[in-house]
Design a protein around this motif. Structure first.
Motif, mmCIF file in Angstrom:
data_model
loop_
_atom_site.group_PDB
_atom_site.id
_atom_site.type_symbol
_atom_site.label_atom_id
_atom_site.label_comp_id
_atom_site.label_asym_id
_atom_site.label_seq_id
_atom_site.Cartn_x
_atom_site.Cartn_y
_atom_site.Cartn_z
ATOM 1 N N TYR A 30 0.854 5.436 0.528
ATOM 2 C CA TYR A 30 0.183 6.510 0.937
ATOM 3 C C TYR A 30 1.274 7.160 0.121
ATOM 4 N N ASP A 31 0.656 9.077 0.586
ATOM 5 C CA ASP A 31 0.924 9.844 0.377
ATOM 6 C C ASP A 31 1.467 10.437 1.614
ATOM 7 N N ARG B 289 1.106 -1.186 -0.501
ATOM 8 C CA ARG B 289 0.011 0.023 -0.015
ATOM 9 C C ARG B 289 0.981 1.330 0.154
ATOM 10 N N ASP C 140 -0.427 12.287 3.727
ATOM 11 C CA ASP C 140 -1.386 11.707 4.188
ATOM 12 C C ASP C 140 -1.076 11.362 5.595
ATOM 13 N N ASN D 87 -3.392 10.719 8.685
ATOM 14 C CA ASN D 87 -4.702 9.757 8.785
ATOM 15 C C ASN D 87 -3.867 8.071 7.873
ATOM 16 N N GLN D 88 -3.106 8.275 7.305
ATOM 17 C CA GLN D 88 -3.109 6.775 5.892
ATOM 18 C C GLN D 88 -4.077 5.778 6.111
ATOM 19 N N LYS D 89 -5.271 6.589 5.171
ATOM 20 C CA LYS D 89 -6.639 6.212 5.634
ATOM 21 C C LYS D 89 -7.287 6.076 3.712
ATOM 22 N N ASN D 90 -6.490 6.541 2.961
ATOM 23 C CA ASN D 90 -6.539 5.746 1.927
ATOM 24 C C ASN D 90 -5.785 6.221 0.682
ATOM 25 N N PRO D 91 -5.429 4.749 0.730
ATOM 26 C CA PRO D 91 -3.784 4.326 -0.233
ATOM 27 C C PRO D 91 -3.674 4.861 -1.583
ATOM 28 N N VAL D 92 -2.933 6.103 -2.283
ATOM 29 C CA VAL D 92 -2.776 6.310 -3.807
ATOM 30 C C VAL D 92 -3.006 4.934 -4.683
ATOM 31 N N LYS D 93 -2.045 4.351 -4.017
ATOM 32 C CA LYS D 93 -2.525 3.149 -4.943
ATOM 33 C C LYS D 93 -1.917 1.409 -3.441
ATOM 34 N N THR D 94 -2.607 0.243 -4.033
ATOM 35 C CA THR D 94 -2.751 -0.783 -3.122
ATOM 36 C C THR D 94 -2.186 -1.834 -4.845
#
Length: 85
Positions: free
Chosen positions: A13-14, A11, A17, A19-26
């Motif tokens: 992440y920016d 995963r 970010d 909170n790291q709730k929404n990965p940029v890529k997975t």
């Protein structure tokens, strides 16, 4: 390599970010190496990797990285014009 891992979840992440709730890529990989494409050059990302044994995920291992650029560091030497025959 994680003991008993059949695959790995990666995963990205920016790094800004918190909170790291929404990965940029997975993505999922069966090997211990992979290439993540489509990231912005010269940007900071946090990468989290965890093993998967077929039924459950293991603990995260994370690292903060800077992406590189495919651009050359120095422009190539100019090609001299060809002489007319």
């Amino acid at each position: 390599k994680a003991s008993g891992a059949k695959s790995y979840q990666i995963r990205v992440y920016d790094a800004s970010d918190k909170n790291q709730k929404n990965p940029v890529k997975t993505l999922t990989a069966k090997k211990t190496t992979c290439t993540v494409k489509g990231l912005t050059p010269h940007k900071k990302y946090t990468v989290k990797v965890r093993g998967y044994n077929g039924t459950a995920y293991g603990k995260d291992i994370s690292a903060t990285i800077w992406t590189a650029s495919k651009r050359e560091l120095y422009p190539p030497a100019p090609v001299p014009p060809q002489e007319k025959l």
